[in-house]
Design a protein around this motif. Sequence first.
Motif, PDB file in Angstrom:
ATOM      1  N   UNK A  42       4.902 -14.933 -23.556  1.00 33.99           N
ATOM      2  CA  UNK A  42       6.219 -14.735 -22.941  1.00 33.99           C
ATOM      3  C   UNK A  42       6.381 -15.684 -21.764  1.00 33.99           C
ATOM      4  N   UNK A  43       7.488 -16.425 -21.767  1.00 29.47           N
ATOM      5  CA  UNK A  43       7.885 -17.233 -20.611  1.00 29.47           C
ATOM      6  C   UNK A  43       8.838 -16.379 -19.785  1.00 29.47           C
ATOM      7  N   UNK A  44       8.477 -16.131 -18.528  1.00 32.83           N
ATOM      8  CA  UNK A  44       9.261 -15.247 -17.676  1.00 32.83           C
ATOM      9  C   UNK A  44       9.949 -16.074 -16.592  1.00 32.83           C
ATOM     10  N   UNK A  45      11.211 -15.768 -16.330  1.00 38.08           N
ATOM     11  CA  UNK A  45      12.041 -16.599 -15.454  1.00 38.08           C
ATOM     12  C   UNK A  45      11.734 -16.447 -13.971  1.00 38.08           C
ATOM     13  N   UNK A  46      10.847 -15.524 -13.602  1.00 33.33           N
ATOM     14  CA  UNK A  46      10.475 -15.363 -12.199  1.00 33.33           C
ATOM     15  C   UNK A  46       9.151 -14.630 -12.084  1.00 33.33           C
ATOM     16  N   UNK A  47       8.378 -14.950 -11.059  1.00 39.29           N
ATOM     17  CA  UNK A  47       7.046 -14.359 -10.908  1.00 39.29           C
ATOM     18  C   UNK A  47       7.068 -12.847 -10.712  1.00 39.29           C
ATOM     19  N   UNK A  48       8.023 -12.333  -9.937  1.00 42.22           N
ATOM     20  CA  UNK A  48       8.064 -10.884  -9.730  1.00 42.22           C
ATOM     21  C   UNK A  48       8.300 -10.162 -11.053  1.00 42.22           C
ATOM     22  N   UNK A  49       9.172 -10.714 -11.896  1.00 44.23           N
ATOM     23  CA  UNK A  49       9.384 -10.133 -13.220  1.00 44.23           C
ATOM     24  C   UNK A  49       8.115 -10.240 -14.069  1.00 44.23           C
ATOM     25  N   UNK A  50       7.416 -11.366 -13.949  1.00 36.54           N
ATOM     26  CA  UNK A  50       6.191 -11.571 -14.720  1.00 36.54           C
ATOM     27  C   UNK A  50       5.130 -10.545 -14.330  1.00 36.54           C
ATOM     28  N   UNK A  51       5.024 -10.243 -13.046  1.00 40.06           N
ATOM     29  CA  UNK A  51       4.043  -9.260 -12.584  1.00 40.06           C
ATOM     30  C   UNK A  51       4.396  -7.870 -13.118  1.00 40.06           C
ATOM     31  N   UNK A  52       5.692  -7.545 -13.146  1.00 42.99           N
ATOM     32  CA  UNK A  52       6.131  -6.283 -13.737  1.00 42.99           C
ATOM     33  C   UNK A  52       5.815  -6.220 -15.218  1.00 42.99           C
ATOM     34  N   UNK A  53       6.004  -7.335 -15.917  1.00 48.21           N
ATOM     35  CA  UNK A  53       5.715  -7.400 -17.353  1.00 48.21           C
ATOM     36  C   UNK A  53       4.229  -7.215 -17.618  1.00 48.21           C
ATOM     37  N   UNK A  54       3.392  -7.819 -16.791  1.00 49.99           N
ATOM     38  CA  UNK A  54       1.940  -7.691 -16.951  1.00 49.99           C
ATOM     39  C   UNK A  54       1.495  -6.244 -16.787  1.00 49.99           C
ATOM     40  N   UNK A  55       2.119  -5.541 -15.866  1.00 50.83           N
ATOM     41  CA  UNK A  55       1.759  -4.136 -15.643  1.00 50.83           C
ATOM     42  C   UNK A  55       2.088  -3.281 -16.867  1.00 50.83           C
ATOM     43  N   UNK A  56       3.228  -3.537 -17.481  1.00 54.20           N
ATOM     44  CA  UNK A  56       3.627  -2.790 -18.681  1.00 54.20           C
ATOM     45  C   UNK A  56       2.653  -3.071 -19.826  1.00 54.20           C
ATOM     46  N   UNK A  57       2.242  -4.309 -19.976  1.00 53.15           N
ATOM     47  CA  UNK A  57       1.276  -4.662 -21.020  1.00 53.15           C
ATOM     48  C   UNK A  57      -0.023  -3.880 -20.825  1.00 53.15           C
ATOM     49  N   UNK A  58      -0.455  -3.812 -19.565  1.00 51.88           N
ATOM     50  CA  UNK A  58      -1.675  -3.048 -19.252  1.00 51.88           C
ATOM     51  C   UNK A  58      -1.496  -1.563 -19.576  1.00 51.88           C
ATOM     52  N   UNK A  59      -0.348  -1.013 -19.204  1.00 52.85           N
ATOM     53  CA  UNK A  59      -0.080   0.414 -19.448  1.00 52.85           C
ATOM     54  C   UNK A  59       0.001   0.730 -20.938  1.00 52.85           C
ATOM     55  N   UNK A  60       0.339  -0.263 -21.734  1.00 51.55           N
ATOM     56  CA  UNK A  60       0.440  -0.064 -23.182  1.00 51.55           C
ATOM     57  C   UNK A  60      -0.922  -0.180 -23.871  1.00 51.55           C
ATOM     58  N   UNK A  61      -1.978  -0.365 -23.095  1.00 54.10           N
ATOM     59  CA  UNK A  61      -3.310  -0.482 -23.662  1.00 54.10           C
ATOM     60  C   UNK A  61      -3.640  -1.861 -24.173  1.00 54.10           C
ATOM     61  N   UNK A  62      -2.816  -2.831 -23.807  1.00 51.03           N
ATOM     62  CA  UNK A  62      -3.047  -4.221 -24.200  1.00 51.03           C
ATOM     63  C   UNK A  62      -3.547  -5.018 -22.999  1.00 51.03           C
ATOM     64  N   UNK A  63      -3.940  -6.259 -23.254  1.00 49.76           N
ATOM     65  CA  UNK A  63      -4.467  -7.077 -22.168  1.00 49.76           C
ATOM     66  C   UNK A  63      -3.776  -8.433 -22.115  1.00 49.76           C
ATOM     67  N   UNK A  64      -3.650  -8.928 -20.888  1.00 53.64           N
ATOM     68  CA  UNK A  64      -3.209 -10.307 -20.630  1.00 53.64           C
ATOM     69  C   UNK A  64      -4.464 -11.086 -20.240  1.00 53.64           C
TER      70      UNK A  64
END
Length: 331
Positions: free
Chosen positions: A241-263
Amino acid sequence: MTTIYDIAELSGYSITTVSKVLNDYPNVSQKAKKKVMQAVDELGYTPNSSARTLVTNKSWLIGVVFSENLGVGIAHPFFSEVIESFKKHVELYNFDLLFLSRNRGLEQETFNHLKHRGVDGVVVVQAFGDNMVNIDESPFPIVFIDLPVDRPSSVHSDNRHGSKLAVDHLVDLGHKKIAHIMGEQTVFAADERIKGFKKAMESHNLAIPETYMVSGGYFSYEGGREAMIKLLANQDKPTAVVVSGDMMAIGAMKVIEEAGLKVPDDISIIGFDDIAIAKHTNPPLTTIKQDKELIGRQAAIMLLDKMNGETKQYTKVVPVQLIKRGSCRAL
């Protein structure tokens, strides 16, 4: 109270020369500047702002019109760094800043207030162009930061190229299913990044499913979370995923972690901005670096030039850079 007459007597130069040195006139020798400033330091002289205004016919004020819809104001890491850089540069020339942060941009009421305060120039930061006054009628010079390229005298990052760098990097790593978390499309920078993303994907002959383009709104952590939840709902999930801003990217990473997946094991993430916290996330965020110090400095130089009589209108596009960290992997 020490006066410029005392400085003139101690330095051995005339009142006129002392006044020119204190007001940063260019036609003064380095020797005279050095002697006068030595006298200023020795006497502990502090110029009276009202007297300085009368002598120079300047207010020594620069208006900063700041507008964004996220609600965090200049606390946002990108804007705070840009404005701090601008501030440091204009302070070298003895200007003070007058902040107007009303989330309305340069509309008539704001414009009238700036005229009433008699500012010598104005920098407009991330305002939205639809509600702007006719700047051709402005009694003071204006420079824009992060506004459309058709605005006269503006400074912004090369947003389209930043998206291209992100997509090219992911393609080099073997990714083909690449999604995009967009910023609010009414924001110039976000719109440019969307266009850059689509063009880069097209250049690699990669399709973009409609469900791979998701808005994260006004570049917030929460917006990134909501967008990533939508992307994870895809039956055929993106690998990057290409994210248009770092704060959004950090939020996206947290959701991935909560879903049991890894970045980046399951999904690679690239942000945009390179805010200070990006290097401290887990894993550290790969991102597109905006040169925030250079943006602020270029805007200051452009405005100071205009205040000194420069009539040329131009746009300064500041280069961006891919910063590789740990949030992307090769397939």
